[in-house]
Design a protein around this motif. Structure first.
Motif, mmCIF file in Angstrom:
data_model
loop_
_atom_site.group_PDB
_atom_site.id
_atom_site.type_symbol
_atom_site.label_atom_id
_atom_site.label_comp_id
_atom_site.label_asym_id
_atom_site.label_seq_id
_atom_site.Cartn_x
_atom_site.Cartn_y
_atom_site.Cartn_z
ATOM 1 N N ASP A 184 41.916 40.707 45.113
ATOM 2 C CA ASP A 184 41.168 39.567 45.651
ATOM 3 C C ASP A 184 39.946 39.228 44.794
ATOM 4 O OD1 ASP A 184 42.940 39.231 47.720
ATOM 5 O OD2 ASP A 184 41.724 40.331 49.189
ATOM 6 N N THR B 150 29.578 42.777 43.680
ATOM 7 C CA THR B 150 29.217 42.000 42.493
ATOM 8 C C THR B 150 29.289 42.847 41.228
ATOM 9 O OG1 THR B 150 26.866 42.480 42.916
ATOM 10 C CG2 THR B 150 27.737 40.393 43.762
ATOM 11 N N ASP C 239 35.503 42.587 34.370
ATOM 12 C CA ASP C 239 35.546 41.707 33.204
ATOM 13 C C ASP C 239 35.691 42.470 31.901
ATOM 14 O OD1 ASP C 239 35.379 39.393 34.689
ATOM 15 O OD2 ASP C 239 33.211 39.151 34.433
ATOM 16 N N ASP D 94 43.421 43.726 30.428
ATOM 17 C CA ASP D 94 44.518 43.451 31.349
ATOM 18 C C ASP D 94 45.472 44.629 31.477
ATOM 19 O OD1 ASP D 94 43.497 40.951 31.847
ATOM 20 O OD2 ASP D 94 44.949 39.868 30.622
ATOM 21 N N VAL E 234 32.994 43.243 40.270
ATOM 22 C CA VAL E 234 33.486 42.025 39.624
ATOM 23 C C VAL E 234 33.061 41.992 38.163
ATOM 24 C CG1 VAL E 234 33.317 39.510 39.576
ATOM 25 C CG2 VAL E 234 33.596 40.690 41.754
ATOM 26 N N LEU F 260 39.879 39.473 41.491
ATOM 27 C CA LEU F 260 40.317 39.028 40.172
ATOM 28 C C LEU F 260 40.686 37.555 40.183
ATOM 29 C CD1 LEU F 260 42.666 42.015 39.257
ATOM 30 C CD2 LEU F 260 40.529 41.453 38.077
ATOM 31 N N PRO F 261 40.446 36.853 39.072
ATOM 32 C CA PRO F 261 40.983 35.489 38.957
ATOM 33 C C PRO F 261 42.508 35.544 38.943
ATOM 34 C CG PRO F 261 40.070 36.244 36.862
ATOM 35 C CD PRO F 261 39.690 37.277 37.884
ATOM 36 N N ASP F 262 43.134 34.461 39.326
ATOM 37 C CA ASP F 262 44.595 34.451 39.496
ATOM 38 C C ASP F 262 45.330 34.899 38.239
ATOM 39 O OD1 ASP F 262 44.277 33.599 42.067
ATOM 40 O OD2 ASP F 262 44.663 31.485 41.640
ATOM 41 N N HIS F 263 44.857 34.465 37.075
ATOM 42 C CA HIS F 263 45.595 34.796 35.854
ATOM 43 C C HIS F 263 45.539 36.281 35.537
ATOM 44 C CE1 HIS F 263 41.506 34.476 34.176
ATOM 45 N NE2 HIS F 263 41.938 35.225 33.180
ATOM 46 N N ARG F 264 44.522 36.983 36.047
ATOM 47 C CA ARG F 264 44.444 38.423 35.824
ATOM 48 C C ARG F 264 45.146 39.195 36.935
ATOM 49 N NH1 ARG F 264 39.473 41.434 34.039
ATOM 50 N NH2 ARG F 264 41.079 42.489 32.806
ATOM 51 N N ALA F 265 45.060 38.720 38.141
ATOM 52 C CA ALA F 265 45.764 39.380 39.250
ATOM 53 C C ALA F 265 47.258 39.440 38.967
ATOM 54 C CB ALA F 265 45.490 38.650 40.554
#
Length: 202
Positions: A186, A154, A161, A165, A157, A188-193
Motif C-alpha cells: 500500500d 513516512t 525509495d 525493485d 516510505v 508503494l507506487p503502483d509501478h513498484r508494487a
C-alpha cells in the motif's frame, strides 16, 4: 521460499551460522521455528545483562560525542547493539545520529528491534534512509525487514525509495507478519508494487 525457510534463515542470522545447518527444521511448522528464534534472541540478549546494565549506567557519565566514538572504535557493533536497548531513548538517538551509516548498518544487523524500538522510531528520516541504502547495497534483506514494525510510516516510505525493485520481494519474504506485506504494498507506487509476486502482494 516457504515461510519456514524464511524463518530458518532468520534463525541462522541470529546465531551467525549458515542456514544449511538447520535444514532438518524444514518440516517443522513456521510458527514453531519462529518461537525458537524468539527464545534464542532473548537468551542471547539477556546473557551478561547485569554487566551490560552497569555499562549503560556508567555511560551516563560520559558526553554523547565521546560515547559515539567509543561505540564505533571500542565497543563494536555487537556490544553497541546489546547496550542500545538499555540507554535513554533521547541519548540513544543523539549518539546514533553521530555514527556513520556503515557502522549503524552493522549495529542494525545485530540489534533486536523490540529492545530499542524507541530509539529506532526516534531516528531522523535521513539517518534511517542512509542506513537502508547501505543495507540494500549489502543485500541484507533480513535486517531491512526487521525494522518495518518499528519505523514511522513516512520513514518507511522514504526508505523504500532506496531499495531496488529486485529487493522488494526479498524483503517481503522476510517480514515476520504476512499482513505487513500488504502494508508495504500500500505504501508503494503502483509501478513498484507490481514487482512483487502475486502470492506476496496479495
Amino acid at each position: 521460499m516457504s515461510s519456514t525457510d524464511a524463518e530458518i534463515r532468520k534463525l541462522a542470522r541470529v546465531l551467525g551460522v549458515s542456514a544449511d545447518r538447520f535444514a532438518y527444521l524444514r518440516d517443522v511448522p513456521q510458527a514453531d521455528v519462529r518461537r525458537l528464534r524468539d527464545q534464542v534472541t532473548t537468551t542471547l540478549f539477556d546473557a551478561h545483562l547485569n554487566v551490560l546494565e552497569r555499562m549503560a549506567g556508567a555511560s551516563r557519565l560520559l558526553p554523547n560525542p565521546l560515547l559515539a566514538k567509543l561505540a564505533e572504535r571500542v565497543f563494536g557493533p555487537l556490544l553497541a547493539a546489546r547496550i542500545a536497548g538499555l540507554v535513554d531513548i533521547g541519548r540513544g538517538v543523539d549518539i546514533a545520529k553521530r555514527l556513520p551509516p556503515g557502522f549503524l548498518a552493522d549495529v542494525a544487523a545485530e540489534l533486536d528491534p523490540r529492545r530499542a524500538a524507541g530509539i529506532i522510531a526516534g531516528l531522523p528520516e535521513p539517518v534511517v534512509v542512509r542506513v537502508a541504502r547501505e543495507l540494500a547495497r549489502r543485500e541484507d534483506w533480513i535486517t531491512i525487514a526487521r525494522f518495518v514494525d518499528t519505523l514511522p510510516e513516512t520513514t518507511i516510505v522514504a526508505s523504500l525509495d532506496v531499495i531496488p525493485d529486485h529487493g522488494l520481494p526479498l524483503v517481503a519474504e522476510m517480514l515476520d507478519e504476512v499482513a505487513r506485506v500488504a502494508y508495504i504494498v500500500d505504501l508503494l507506487p503502483d509501478h513498484r508494487a507490481g514487482t512483487l509476486p502475486d502470492d506476496l502482494a496479495g
